[in-house]
Design a protein around this motif. Structure first.
Motif, PDB file in Angstrom:
ATOM      1  N   ARG A  87      15.069  -1.434  17.993  1.00  9.93           N
ATOM      2  CA  ARG A  87      16.180  -1.064  18.676  1.00  9.93           C
ATOM      3  C   ARG A  87      16.002   0.193  18.318  1.00  9.93           C
ATOM      4  O   ARG A  87      16.431   1.424  18.824  1.00  9.93           O
ATOM      5  N   SER A  88      16.350   0.057  16.850  1.00  8.51           N
ATOM      6  CA  SER A  88      16.534   2.751  16.351  1.00  8.51           C
ATOM      7  C   SER A  88      15.519   2.690  15.852  1.00  8.51           C
ATOM      8  O   SER A  88      14.272   2.314  16.277  1.00  8.51           O
ATOM      9  N   GLN A  89      15.635   4.691  16.570  1.00  6.41           N
ATOM     10  CA  GLN A  89      14.370   5.470  16.108  1.00  6.41           C
ATOM     11  C   GLN A  89      13.941   5.508  14.753  1.00  6.41           C
ATOM     12  O   GLN A  89      12.778   6.127  15.052  1.00  6.41           O
ATOM     13  N   VAL A  90      14.552   4.865  13.669  1.00  9.60           N
ATOM     14  CA  VAL A  90      13.745   5.132  12.247  1.00  9.60           C
ATOM     15  C   VAL A  90      13.542   3.983  11.972  1.00  9.60           C
ATOM     16  O   VAL A  90      14.376   2.689  12.348  1.00  9.60           O
ATOM     17  N   ILE A  91      11.619   3.978  11.902  1.00  8.49           N
ATOM     18  CA  ILE A  91      11.410   2.743  11.286  1.00  8.49           C
ATOM     19  C   ILE A  91      11.085   3.100   9.413  1.00  8.49           C
ATOM     20  O   ILE A  91      10.630   3.516   8.755  1.00  8.49           O
ATOM     21  N   SER A  92      11.613   1.580   9.079  1.00  5.25           N
ATOM     22  CA  SER A  92      12.258   1.380   7.413  1.00  5.25           C
ATOM     23  C   SER A  92      12.066  -0.153   7.527  1.00  5.25           C
ATOM     24  O   SER A  92      11.054  -0.777   8.173  1.00  5.25           O
ATOM     25  N   GLY A  93      12.710  -0.552   5.861  1.00  5.45           N
ATOM     26  CA  GLY A  93      11.554  -1.425   5.493  1.00  5.45           C
ATOM     27  C   GLY A  93      10.379  -1.615   4.759  1.00  5.45           C
ATOM     28  O   GLY A  93      10.346  -0.622   3.803  1.00  5.45           O
ATOM     29  N   LYS A  94       9.831  -2.631   4.592  1.00  7.74           N
ATOM     30  CA  LYS A  94       8.655  -2.641   3.567  1.00  7.74           C
ATOM     31  C   LYS A  94       6.962  -2.637   4.781  1.00  7.74           C
ATOM     32  O   LYS A  94       7.611  -3.801   5.017  1.00  7.74           O
ATOM     33  N   LEU A  95       6.233  -2.315   4.498  1.00 13.64           N
ATOM     34  CA  LEU A  95       5.184  -2.596   4.629  1.00 13.64           C
ATOM     35  C   LEU A  95       4.029  -2.868   3.645  1.00 13.64           C
ATOM     36  O   LEU A  95       4.131  -2.547   2.860  1.00 13.64           O
ATOM     37  N   LYS A  96       3.764  -4.211   3.500  1.00 16.07           N
ATOM     38  CA  LYS A  96       2.480  -4.432   2.568  1.00 16.07           C
ATOM     39  C   LYS A  96       1.377  -5.136   3.792  1.00 16.07           C
ATOM     40  O   LYS A  96       1.383  -5.502   4.316  1.00 16.07           O
ATOM     41  N   VAL A  97       0.229  -4.446   2.825  1.00 13.52           N
ATOM     42  CA  VAL A  97      -1.057  -4.412   3.596  1.00 13.52           C
ATOM     43  C   VAL A  97      -1.579  -4.383   2.253  1.00 13.52           C
ATOM     44  O   VAL A  97      -1.296  -4.852   1.355  1.00 13.52           O
ATOM     45  N   HIS A  98      -2.535  -5.724   2.971  1.00 11.28           N
ATOM     46  CA  HIS A  98      -3.951  -5.933   1.738  1.00 11.28           C
ATOM     47  C   HIS A  98      -5.728  -5.657   2.565  1.00 11.28           C
ATOM     48  O   HIS A  98      -5.849  -5.851   3.037  1.00 11.28           O
ATOM     49  N   ALA A  99      -6.608  -5.863   2.069  1.00 14.71           N
ATOM     50  CA  ALA A  99      -6.819  -4.688   1.935  1.00 14.71           C
ATOM     51  C   ALA A  99      -8.910  -5.564   0.934  1.00 14.71           C
ATOM     52  O   ALA A  99      -7.875  -5.141  -0.072  1.00 14.71           O
ATOM     53  N   PRO A 100      -9.705  -5.066   1.016  1.00 12.28           N
ATOM     54  CA  PRO A 100     -11.038  -4.779   0.504  1.00 12.28           C
ATOM     55  C   PRO A 100     -10.913  -3.810  -0.736  1.00 12.28           C
ATOM     56  O   PRO A 100     -10.487  -2.317  -0.200  1.00 12.28           O
ATOM     57  N   PHE A 101     -11.756  -3.635  -2.015  1.00 18.03           N
ATOM     58  CA  PHE A 101     -11.129  -2.644  -3.123  1.00 18.03           C
ATOM     59  C   PHE A 101     -11.942  -1.281  -1.809  1.00 18.03           C
ATOM     60  O   PHE A 101     -11.229  -0.751  -2.551  1.00 18.03           O
ATOM     61  N   GLY A 102     -12.818  -1.407  -2.305  1.00 13.05           N
ATOM     62  CA  GLY A 102     -13.708  -0.389  -2.198  1.00 13.05           C
ATOM     63  C   GLY A 102     -13.350   0.155  -0.099  1.00 13.05           C
ATOM     64  O   GLY A 102     -13.055   1.721  -1.063  1.00 13.05           O
ATOM     65  N   PHE A 103     -13.165   0.042   0.717  1.00 15.64           N
ATOM     66  CA  PHE A 103     -12.641  -0.429   1.866  1.00 15.64           C
ATOM     67  C   PHE A 103     -10.799   0.399   1.961  1.00 15.64           C
ATOM     68  O   PHE A 103     -11.072   1.789   1.984  1.00 15.64           O
ATOM     69  N   GLY A 104     -10.265  -0.479   0.945  1.00 17.48           N
ATOM     70  CA  GLY A 104      -9.339   0.226   0.661  1.00 17.48           C
ATOM     71  C   GLY A 104      -8.770   1.342  -0.120  1.00 17.48           C
ATOM     72  O   GLY A 104      -7.975   2.371   0.493  1.00 17.48           O
ATOM     73  N   ARG A 105      -9.846   1.094  -1.291  1.00 21.15           N
ATOM     74  CA  ARG A 105      -9.763   2.367  -2.078  1.00 21.15           C
ATOM     75  C   ARG A 105      -9.848   3.511  -1.115  1.00 21.15           C
ATOM     76  O   ARG A 105      -9.983   5.402  -1.178  1.00 21.15           O
ATOM     77  N   HIS A 106     -11.079   3.985  -0.662  1.00 20.54           N
ATOM     78  CA  HIS A 106     -11.778   4.958   0.630  1.00 20.54           C
ATOM     79  C   HIS A 106     -11.002   5.676   1.434  1.00 20.54           C
ATOM     80  O   HIS A 106     -10.604   6.592   1.773  1.00 20.54           O
ATOM     81  N   TYR A 107     -10.632   4.531   2.268  1.00 22.04           N
ATOM     82  CA  TYR A 107     -10.016   4.942   3.813  1.00 22.04           C
ATOM     83  C   TYR A 107      -8.626   4.545   3.735  1.00 22.04           C
ATOM     84  O   TYR A 107      -7.111   5.295   4.896  1.00 22.04           O
ATOM     85  N   ALA A 319       8.131  -3.325  14.013  1.00 20.19           N
ATOM     86  CA  ALA A 319       7.830  -2.173  14.280  1.00 20.19           C
ATOM     87  C   ALA A 319       6.627  -1.892  13.170  1.00 20.19           C
ATOM     88  O   ALA A 319       5.707  -0.548  13.695  1.00 20.19           O
ATOM     89  N   ARG A 320       7.110  -1.951  12.179  1.00 18.74           N
ATOM     90  CA  ARG A 320       6.215  -1.173  11.030  1.00 18.74           C
ATOM     91  C   ARG A 320       4.746  -1.379  11.213  1.00 18.74           C
ATOM     92  O   ARG A 320       3.817  -0.557  11.076  1.00 18.74           O
ATOM     93  N   ALA A 321       3.833  -3.224  11.439  1.00 22.52           N
ATOM     94  CA  ALA A 321       2.740  -3.512  11.479  1.00 22.52           C
ATOM     95  C   ALA A 321       2.213  -2.782  12.723  1.00 22.52           C
ATOM     96  O   ALA A 321       0.978  -2.160  12.306  1.00 22.52           O
TER      97      ALA A 321
END
Length: 358
Positions: A87-107, A319-321
């Motif tokens: 409802r607020s205009q400011v996105i805050s909080g924690k965004l935790k992302v899990h990804a493969p090694f190579g793709f995660g590092r590169h992209y 909203a973060r995701a």
């Protein structure tokens, strides 16, 4: 109230770690501190929640019941927080992302840096792993918001967001092909040095091909010119040969000469001429376009390994995701960078590939 939020998080963490000592290491406290906290919780509830020994811990029926309800409560609370925050205009909080090694590092690392520039109030965390799914599931504030998956979806209960197409390619370096036997069908791989990536506890030495699902003229599978197979008569109609091939199984068991759990290591070995490998298009597109690698068996396709973003059901409204997934889509559409930068759709790229000797 005999229970609070910290109690719910404690029992979930205890269930996931499997022992008092493991939880103590994870929380960076002493094992007696964890034992004391468990004893206090049991005393308040008047119930035995876990049977513990010096090396292991087993939840009682009451412990499992509390764990299930704790999961539901924490996930619902997180969903409420996400809905209110939206409802607020400011996105805050924690965004935790899990990804493969190579793709995660590169992209993903550069994209997450850009995401933080756009939303500086968000605490961004990127976890890289060779596992298709993150370790034991966490809940509430500790849950992963987005899991990037490449290939077969690990858990259909997650909400899947398609991000980018991605093929798998059989390839090798020109130096290797100059001294290797001819490679006209998957069965010929028995005579070749194969490089294998071990990940996700999969049967990685079983390579599956589909005849007729190979590359189109603009695809990375456009490989060097191939000689006529020994089984094909000069006067045998090609349609008859195709029918024969379609009738044959195209699953082969390879015997690796080199293997690793790191895709970058496999790629480097392949560039060094150590053998044949199967790798994702995103990883080898530039090497194919430059001629450092040669795509093989253009008439045979491998299972696609499309890139998708998985979101736990409890985080669908985050909203973060949602903002991060929107950023991913903009970055990889209408064409992913590995197809644009490597000029794979440019016919001139075909002339850069080395022709396999007959």
């Amino acid at each position: 109230m005999k229970l609070d939020i910290d109690d719910l998080r404690f029992i979930l963490a205890l269930s996931q770690q499997g022992s008092l000592a493991a939880l103590a290491r994870a929380e960076n406290v002493t094992p007696p501190a964890i034992t004391k906290r468990l004893n206090q919780l049991e005393a308040r509830l008047g119930l035995r929640l876990a049977l513990r020994t010096t090396r292991s811990l087993q939840l009682t029926h009451e412990g499992h019941l509390l764990t299930r309800h704790a999961t539901d409560v924490l996930d619902r609370m997180q969903a409420i927080e996400d809905a209110l925050q939206e409802r607020s205009q400011v996105i805050s909080g924690k965004l935790k992302v899990h990804a493969p090694f190579g793709f995660g590092r590169h992209y993903l690392a550069p994209l997450l840096a850009r995401f933080h520039d756009e939303h500086p109030n968000v605490e961004v965390q990127l976890f890289l792993s060779d596992s298709l799914l993150p370790p034991a599931s966490t809940h509430g504030r500790d849950a992963f918001d987005v899991v990037i998956s490449i290939g077969e979806l690990p858990d259909i209960r997650w909400v899947s967001h398609p991000i980018a197409p991605n093929r798998r390619v059989l390839c090798a370096a020109p130096d290797y092909l100059a001294r290797a036997p001819a490679l006209e069908s998957p069965d010929d791989l028995a005579n070749h040095a194969c490089l294998v990536l071990r990940e996700n506890d999969e049967d990685v030495t079983l390579w599956r091909f589909t005849y007729g699902k190979g590359a189109k003229p603009e695809d990375p599978g456009n490989g060097p010119a191939r000689t006529r197979p020994a089984t094909q008569s000069r006067h045998q109609p090609r349609t008859q040969l195709q029918a024969q091939r379609k009738a044959q199984p195209h699953t082969v068991r390879v015997h690796p000469t080199l293997e690793s759990n790191d895709g970058d290591v496999i790629h480097q070995w392949c560039l060094a001429g150590k053998g044949v490998m199967i790798r994702s298009e995103w990883d080898v597109a530039s090497s194919l376009a430059s001629g450092k690698l040669v795509a093989l068996l253009p008439d045979y396709g491998l299972p696609d390994a499309d890139v998708v973003a998985l979101v736990p059901a409890a985080h669908v409204e985050s909203a973060r995701a949602r903002r991060f997934i929107d950023l991913l889509r903009k970055a990889f559409r209408p064409r992913p960078p590995w197809r644009v930068n490597a000029a794979l759709d440019n016919p001139l790229a075909q002339s850069m590939r080395v022709r396999h000797r007959s």
